[in-house]
Motif scaffolding. Structure first.
Motif, mmCIF file in Angstrom:
data_model
loop_
_atom_site.group_PDB
_atom_site.id
_atom_site.type_symbol
_atom_site.label_atom_id
_atom_site.label_comp_id
_atom_site.label_asym_id
_atom_site.label_seq_id
_atom_site.Cartn_x
_atom_site.Cartn_y
_atom_site.Cartn_z
ATOM 1 N N LEU A 101 0.737 -1.211 -0.058
ATOM 2 C CA LEU A 101 0.026 -0.068 0.180
ATOM 3 C C LEU A 101 0.669 1.251 -0.020
ATOM 4 C CD1 LEU A 101 -3.066 0.876 0.041
ATOM 5 C CD2 LEU A 101 -2.927 1.304 2.464
ATOM 6 N N ALA A 102 1.939 1.216 0.923
ATOM 7 C CA ALA A 102 2.948 2.242 0.630
ATOM 8 C C ALA A 102 3.390 2.517 -0.662
ATOM 9 C CB ALA A 102 4.044 2.106 1.757
ATOM 10 N N ARG A 110 0.737 4.405 -2.463
ATOM 11 C CA ARG A 110 0.998 5.789 -2.384
ATOM 12 C C ARG A 110 2.153 6.638 -2.937
ATOM 13 N NH1 ARG A 110 -2.480 7.035 2.137
ATOM 14 N NH2 ARG A 110 -3.042 5.211 3.744
ATOM 15 N N GLU A 111 3.274 5.753 -3.050
ATOM 16 C CA GLU A 111 4.506 6.405 -3.481
ATOM 17 C C GLU A 111 4.445 6.599 -5.030
ATOM 18 O OE1 GLU A 111 7.676 4.053 -2.521
ATOM 19 O OE2 GLU A 111 7.600 4.288 -0.332
ATOM 20 N N ALA A 112 3.593 5.875 -5.935
ATOM 21 C CA ALA A 112 3.206 5.978 -7.203
ATOM 22 C C ALA A 112 2.616 6.987 -7.571
ATOM 23 C CB ALA A 112 2.583 4.780 -7.607
ATOM 24 N N GLY A 113 1.786 7.777 -6.373
ATOM 25 C CA GLY A 113 0.854 8.821 -6.551
ATOM 26 C C GLY A 113 -0.416 8.875 -7.243
ATOM 27 N N PRO A 114 -1.203 9.902 -7.518
ATOM 28 C CA PRO A 114 -2.354 9.777 -8.264
ATOM 29 C C PRO A 114 -2.231 9.201 -9.492
ATOM 30 C CG PRO A 114 -2.050 12.037 -7.080
ATOM 31 C CD PRO A 114 -0.837 11.334 -6.998
ATOM 32 N N GLY A 115 -3.078 8.422 -10.083
ATOM 33 C CA GLY A 115 -2.787 7.844 -11.243
ATOM 34 C C GLY A 115 -2.301 6.732 -11.259
ATOM 35 N N ALA A 116 -1.909 6.094 -10.076
ATOM 36 C CA ALA A 116 -1.242 4.790 -10.012
ATOM 37 C C ALA A 116 -2.265 3.746 -10.248
ATOM 38 C CB ALA A 116 -0.744 4.769 -8.293
ATOM 39 N N ASP A 117 -1.626 2.738 -10.759
ATOM 40 C CA ASP A 117 -2.645 1.524 -11.055
ATOM 41 C C ASP A 117 -2.885 0.468 -10.038
ATOM 42 O OD1 ASP A 117 -3.209 -1.161 -12.382
ATOM 43 O OD2 ASP A 117 -3.232 -0.067 -14.108
ATOM 44 N N PHE A 118 -4.029 0.352 -9.595
ATOM 45 C CA PHE A 118 -4.302 -0.274 -8.223
ATOM 46 C C PHE A 118 -3.896 -1.835 -8.587
ATOM 47 C CE2 PHE A 118 -7.046 -2.988 -5.573
ATOM 48 C CZ PHE A 118 -6.887 -2.282 -4.518
ATOM 49 N N TRP A 141 -1.166 -2.983 -10.752
ATOM 50 C CA TRP A 141 0.154 -3.482 -10.834
ATOM 51 C C TRP A 141 0.914 -2.722 -9.789
ATOM 52 C CZ3 TRP A 141 -0.260 -7.505 -13.350
ATOM 53 C CH2 TRP A 141 -1.249 -7.859 -14.283
ATOM 54 N N ASP A 142 0.536 -1.744 -9.041
ATOM 55 C CA ASP A 142 1.223 -1.260 -8.192
ATOM 56 C C ASP A 142 0.759 -1.558 -6.711
ATOM 57 O OD1 ASP A 142 2.688 0.707 -9.707
ATOM 58 O OD2 ASP A 142 0.853 1.937 -9.828
ATOM 59 N N TYR A 143 -0.260 -2.364 -6.434
ATOM 60 C CA TYR A 143 -0.615 -2.941 -5.297
ATOM 61 C C TYR A 143 -1.141 -4.302 -5.319
ATOM 62 C CZ TYR A 143 -3.501 -3.845 -0.985
ATOM 63 O OH TYR A 143 -3.957 -4.352 0.001
ATOM 64 N N ALA A 144 -2.281 -4.701 -5.703
ATOM 65 C CA ALA A 144 -2.803 -5.875 -5.776
ATOM 66 C C ALA A 144 -1.659 -7.158 -6.416
ATOM 67 C CB ALA A 144 -4.183 -6.036 -6.772
ATOM 68 N N ALA A 145 -1.028 -6.987 -7.546
ATOM 69 C CA ALA A 145 -0.194 -7.948 -7.977
ATOM 70 C C ALA A 145 0.955 -8.209 -7.184
ATOM 71 C CB ALA A 145 0.120 -7.620 -9.474
ATOM 72 N N PRO A 146 1.572 -7.263 -6.696
ATOM 73 C CA PRO A 146 2.812 -7.342 -5.825
ATOM 74 C C PRO A 146 2.655 -8.041 -4.640
ATOM 75 C CG PRO A 146 2.899 -5.093 -6.245
ATOM 76 C CD PRO A 146 1.579 -5.768 -7.327
ATOM 77 N N ARG A 156 -10.783 -13.939 -15.727
ATOM 78 C CA ARG A 156 -11.024 -12.404 -15.985
ATOM 79 C C ARG A 156 -10.741 -11.770 -14.863
ATOM 80 N NH1 ARG A 156 -14.046 -10.114 -20.126
ATOM 81 N NH2 ARG A 156 -14.899 -7.742 -19.616
ATOM 82 N N GLY A 157 -10.353 -10.249 -15.105
ATOM 83 C CA GLY A 157 -9.779 -9.401 -14.224
ATOM 84 C C GLY A 157 -9.477 -8.127 -14.770
ATOM 85 N N MET A 158 -9.228 -7.316 -13.784
ATOM 86 C CA MET A 158 -8.703 -5.706 -14.352
ATOM 87 C C MET A 158 -7.384 -5.813 -15.147
ATOM 88 S SD MET A 158 -11.712 -4.518 -13.408
ATOM 89 C CE MET A 158 -11.263 -2.909 -14.151
ATOM 90 N N THR A 159 -7.377 -5.230 -16.178
ATOM 91 C CA THR A 159 -5.895 -5.251 -16.663
ATOM 92 C C THR A 159 -5.380 -3.882 -16.599
ATOM 93 O OG1 THR A 159 -6.980 -4.564 -18.765
ATOM 94 C CG2 THR A 159 -6.693 -6.780 -18.633
ATOM 95 N N LYS A 160 -6.296 -2.894 -16.161
ATOM 96 C CA LYS A 160 -5.685 -1.408 -16.086
ATOM 97 C C LYS A 160 -6.609 -0.878 -15.128
ATOM 98 C CE LYS A 160 -4.961 2.770 -18.486
ATOM 99 N NZ LYS A 160 -5.187 3.696 -19.819
ATOM 100 N N MET A 161 -6.011 -0.009 -14.013
ATOM 101 C CA MET A 161 -7.128 0.110 -12.943
ATOM 102 C C MET A 161 -6.489 1.528 -12.283
ATOM 103 S SD MET A 161 -9.133 -1.632 -9.845
ATOM 104 C CE MET A 161 -9.960 -0.807 -8.704
ATOM 105 N N PRO A 162 -6.467 2.776 -12.991
ATOM 106 C CA PRO A 162 -5.809 3.981 -12.292
ATOM 107 C C PRO A 162 -6.741 4.527 -11.438
ATOM 108 C CG PRO A 162 -6.180 4.016 -14.735
ATOM 109 C CD PRO A 162 -6.934 2.589 -14.409
ATOM 110 N N VAL A 163 -5.959 4.893 -10.151
ATOM 111 C CA VAL A 163 -7.173 5.398 -9.279
ATOM 112 C C VAL A 163 -6.522 6.750 -8.592
ATOM 113 C CG1 VAL A 163 -7.804 2.989 -8.213
ATOM 114 C CG2 VAL A 163 -5.407 3.959 -7.468
ATOM 115 N N LEU A 164 -7.276 7.204 -7.837
ATOM 116 C CA LEU A 164 -6.798 8.682 -7.228
ATOM 117 C C LEU A 164 -7.274 8.201 -5.875
ATOM 118 C CD1 LEU A 164 -8.393 11.323 -9.680
ATOM 119 C CD2 LEU A 164 -5.988 10.646 -9.740
ATOM 120 N N PHE A 165 -6.418 9.115 -4.666
ATOM 121 C CA PHE A 165 -6.592 9.089 -3.474
ATOM 122 C C PHE A 165 -6.258 10.148 -2.829
ATOM 123 C CE2 PHE A 165 -3.131 6.141 -4.905
ATOM 124 C CZ PHE A 165 -2.064 6.743 -4.559
#
Length: 414
Positions: A141-142, A145-153, A155-160, A405-414
């Motif tokens: 999750l850190a 956050r470090e990836a910032g707004p527009g990070a991909d939920f 590939w930046d979080y769920a997968a790793p 079936r799953g998300m291949t791209k999921m940009p998020v803001l927080f």
């Protein structure tokens, strides 16, 4: 999730075989020659609706097998391994990963499955794995956050996050979470190599060899330094090395992308249903309901193979001995005969048993691990720690696939 084609189909489509005589009168399966792999990959659910309305089973030339789409037919298959064998001939999964427990019937299946028990039982999850999941969640999750707004939920979080969990569950102390992701995708691509692409086979073979080498290195180490991992437990049980290798490869495949996709799918669904998200924020008991509704709505494994051992009549459809079946859980879990308004995501729907984790003797051994790392750790923490989490309106999310079936791209803001 990268492009996933049917991992259980043959290289070419062949005409539907004639049904052998059956003891109970039935009808030949209708032929759905209008179904295309490309359309299933983009959005399979309208196709499933049409198939279910016409018949519970169709011969589908595009995937070179009978597709089973009704809940009743899928449930009957899951409960009857005597007539519907998991040990499919000419299995691409066997070629890519070896002969794992997923492609075995009892008693051979149960021998392999029992070897997983100590690592995956609920008591071990509660006492050992939950703390590890919580630590890994904090790390990744850190990273989000470090990836910032527009990070991909995804590939930046769920997968790793899920890859690191699986690395430790398996006992690959000599590998990285990036290795786990690469091994998983390339071997899954092998199971879906219906076009017999030599480059796909080469990548799958390379990953398979790397996994074998990692297993061979870890088994003696874990025999001397035991822990709670699958490899540590497998090092002490009398099953052949080839079975250990095949089962670990199977685990690397399903054990990574299933929780990854369920986690992303659930968060995506809640973000698209703000009234349900608000309810989950107020009532922690709804985390589990959101998880179960998510796996019903989009089954983590949308289709798996079976093969008939004799001529049968399944929900009125005649099938010959040796018929290759695709049990489409993604369709069965949206059967309107069982679920009201099944196309909708609704965490408040009446509780009824879904088939997302299979059933019978092959009920998914990793179900409790998936529920723990997603429904009990990641989902509550993400909702609590990212109160302003939302989808990026400037970058559209995308999903794809039908077997997985799953998300291949999921940009998020927080």
């Amino acid at each position: 999730m990268n492009t996933v084609t049917c991992p259980f189909s043959g290289a070419t489509a062949t005409p539907a075989p004639a049904a052998a005589p059956a003891s109970t009168p039935g009808h030949p399966a209708p032929v759905a020659d209008w179904v295309r792999i490309e359309d299933l990959h983009q959005d399979p659910f309208p196709i499933y609706q049409r198939l279910r309305e016409e018949a519970p089973v169709h011969w589908v030339p595009a995937v070179n097998r009978y597709m089973v789409t009704s809940y009743a037919a899928a449930h009957e298959i899951e409960q009857d391994e005597a007539r519907f064998s998991a040990n499919e001939r000419n299995s691409l999964m066997k070629r890519s990963m070896g002969h794992s427990m997923l492609r075995k019937d009892n008693p051979e299946h149960q021998v392999d499955r029992d070897a997983y028990g100590a690592t995956l039982r609920p008591g071990t999850i509660k006492k050992h794995w939950m703390g590890i999941f919580e630590k890994n969640h904090a790390t990744w999750l850190a990273n989000l956050r470090e990836a910032g707004p527009g990070a991909d939920f995804v590939w930046d979080y769920a997968a790793p996050y899920t890859a690191e969990n699986l690395r430790l569950i398996c006992g690959f102390h000599n590998a990285t979470q990036q290795d786990m992701q690469r091994w998983s995708q390339t071997m899954i691509d092998g199971t879906g190599n219906y076009a017999d692409d030599p480059q796909i086979w080469a990548k799958a073979a390379q990953s398979s060899a790397e996994v074998d080498a990692a297993i061979d290195e870890m088994i003696p180490y874990l025999a001397a330094n035991p822990d709670h991992s699958l490899l540590s437990n497998l090092a002490t049980v009398p099953i052949p090395l080839e079975a250990i290798r095949a089962n670990l490869k199977m685990t690397i495949g399903g054990g990574l992308n299933e929780p990854r996709d369920v986690l992303a799918n659930t968060v995506w669904a809640l973000l698209n249903h703000p009234e349900q998200l608000a309810a989950v924020r107020k009532d922690p008991a709804l985390h589990a309901k959101a998880f179960e509704e998510s796996v019903r709505w989009i089954a983590p494994i949308g289709m798996y193979p079976r093969e008939t051992t004799q001529a049968v009549v399944l929900e009125g459809i005649e099938l010959p001995a040796g018929a290759r079946l695709g049990v489409v859980l993604g369709a069965a879990n949206r059967d309107p005969q069982i679920f009201e308004d099944p196309e909708s995501f609704n965490i408040f729907r009446e509780k009824k048993p879904h088939l997302a984790f299979g059933g019978g003797v092959h009920f998914c051994a990793g179900t409790w691990i998936a529920r723990a790392q997603v429904a009990q750790v990641a989902l509550p923490a993400v909702i609590d720690q990212l109160p302003q989490l939302r989808l990026d309106p400037e970058q559209a999310s995308t999903d794809a696939g039908w077997v997985f079936r799953g998300m291949t791209k999921m940009p998020v803001l927080f």
